[in-house]
Every structure is written in C-alpha cells, then in structure tokens.
Scaffold this active site. Structure first.
Site, PDB file in Angstrom:
ATOM      1  N   GLU A 206      -7.865 -20.628 -42.735  1.00 18.83           N
ATOM      2  CA  GLU A 206      -9.234 -21.086 -43.015  1.00 18.83           C
ATOM      3  C   GLU A 206      -9.954 -21.411 -41.708  1.00 18.83           C
ATOM      4  OE1 GLU A 206     -11.499 -24.712 -45.449  1.00 18.83           O
ATOM      5  OE2 GLU A 206      -9.372 -24.866 -44.975  1.00 18.83           O
TER       6      GLU A 206
ATOM      7  N   GLU B 219     -13.582 -29.486 -52.794  1.00 23.46           N
ATOM      8  CA  GLU B 219     -13.085 -30.322 -51.701  1.00 23.46           C
ATOM      9  C   GLU B 219     -14.272 -31.070 -51.106  1.00 23.46           C
ATOM     10  OE1 GLU B 219      -9.873 -29.354 -48.290  1.00 23.46           O
ATOM     11  OE2 GLU B 219     -11.901 -28.699 -47.788  1.00 23.46           O
TER      12      GLU B 219
END
Length: 258
Positions: free
Chosen positions: A143, A240
């Site tokens: 990521e 998130e």
C-alpha cells in the site's frame, strides 16, 4: 451491494476486540479487517467471528517495533529472522480466521542506503512473503502511504507500488488501494482506480483531509462508490477512518449500502 469491512483498529475502539466484532455486526458491516489483529488472542478472535459470522477480510503482518517508530520490515537490511517470523505469525492467524489478504508493510527509508538498494531488498522480501503465503492461498498486499501521515515511508506513490508488483512477479501480490492516501498523494482518484484496477485486490476509504467517515470531506464518496461498482470490482472496501463523533451519527453514511 458494496462489501464494507470495519477496520477494528480504527472503529469501535471503546470496546474490547469481541465487542468490536459485535458493534460492527450491529452497524451493518459485512466483514472486518485490522492492523494489529495478531496482537489479540486467537481464541478470542475465533469466538467473536463465530458469534457474529463476520469474515476477516484483511490483516497486517507484524510491522516491527511500532512504538519505537518502525513501520514495516520488508525493505530494511538485516531483520531477516524478524521478518520471517512476522510472516509466519500472519499466516497462522490468517489461516485460522479464513483471511485471504495480508498487508506487508515496507518500512521507512534507511539513511545511508540508496533507494535502489533498498528497493532490491524490498523486492526480494516480497517474493519471500508471496512464497510463504501462497501455501495457504493468501495474497500479499502493498500500500502506498502519503508522506504527511507516514513521513519517510518507502512506498510513497502508486507508480512505485505498481513497479514493485511487476518486479516481484508473483500471482499472489497486489495493490491495497487506499482512497484517502491516493487523494493526498496524487488526487485524480477515479482515473487512478481505472488505471490500477487490474492489480487492485482491496480498497480502503476515509474522507480527506480529516480521515473521518465518508461524506465529511472534499471527496464525493457516493460517486466513487458507484464508480467502483461500475468497474465490476467484486472485492472488499475497508473502512479505515476516525469517526468524527463518538455516537451513531458517524455511521449514517452507510445507510444506502446496507
């Protein structure tokens, strides 16, 4: 229908881990994910999963000494034993929980080490991670993280992540596309979703700039959700974010997707 997963290290943190599973179920989430699930007793996680029926769709591998500032081991010289141990811990937890996606963090830039040398180390370690995880049918994800929230993180752009995935050259590696980080690094989120769709294995979302729930920032998340659906994406979207309020008002945005 979008498949929304609550990140249990960001949401419902007023509860112990079993209570977070229950709160996610009550709120209407379809699954859960987490950064530090491996810190919880496995039997507690398994019981919470059985009680709620919520799948664990993503977890992070241990990322070194977080309190001391480490943000992953995969690109750091040395640390071979610690890195391998982190993979085994993640694989054991993921296998027991039925999780098929593990995020392996790269770590911060190392002073005195060239970017190319550190990149070579990262590619070699990601290949090891893929080989360890493929035995259990698990995908390894990387990521890109924006430099404001994660200063010095090695994978700091989406083109870099794409090139790493291409060079690792394993079928079980892919991109964790965090819309919040994408907007802060590059902008032009829809274009980049379309560009990187072939390697995207998981999405995450939070508003920009506050990293709160969708609908509280500069992005039109409703439009983006519809765009993602139109691409034919069948995977999960991890939530998130930091709730902007402690009450149920921070969950109202989910109503159209339940």
């Amino acid at each position: 229908m979008l498949k929304l997963a609550a990140n249990l290290d960001w949401l419902f943190c007023e509860y112990p881990i079993a209570g977070r599973f229950q709160a996610a179920k009550a709120a209407g989430f379809h699954g859960v994910e987490g950064l530090f699930l491996w810190q919880q007793p496995l039997d507690v996680l398994l019981a919470a999963q059985r009680d709620t029926g919520l799948p664990v769709v993503l977890m992070n591998a241990p990322a070194g000494n977080w309190q001391a500032g480490e943000r992953g081991l995969a690109s750091l010289p040395g640390h071979n034993e610690a890195f391998h141990r982190s993979l085994l811990i993640a694989r054991d937890y993921a296998t027991a929980l039925g999780c098929r996606k593990v995020h392996v963090m790269a770590g911060l830039r190392v002073n005195g080490l060239s970017a190319s040398t550190q990149r070579e180390q990262l590619i070699a370690r990601l290949r090891i991670a893929c080989d360890v995880m493929v035995e259990a049918g698990i995908d390894v994800l990387i990521e890109p993280l924006n430099p404001e929230d994660m200063p010095g993180y090695f994978i700091d752009s989406f083109p870099l992540a794409e090139s790493l995935i291409n060079d690792v050259a394993r079928n079980n590696i892919g991109l964790q596309f965090d819309i919040y980080h994408c907007q802060k690094i590059h902008g032009n989120v829809a274009h980049l979703i379309e560009r990187y769709l072939p390697i995207i294995k998981h999405f995450q979302i939070a508003s920009v700039p506050g990293r709160h729930e969708p609908g509280t920032g500069e992005l039109n998340e409703t439009w983006l959700f519809n765009f993602i659906k139109q691409t034919g994406y069948q995977g999960w979207i991890g939530c998130e974010y930091k709730p902007s309020t402690p009450g149920p008002e921070s969950l109202i945005w989910m109503t159209p997707y339940l």
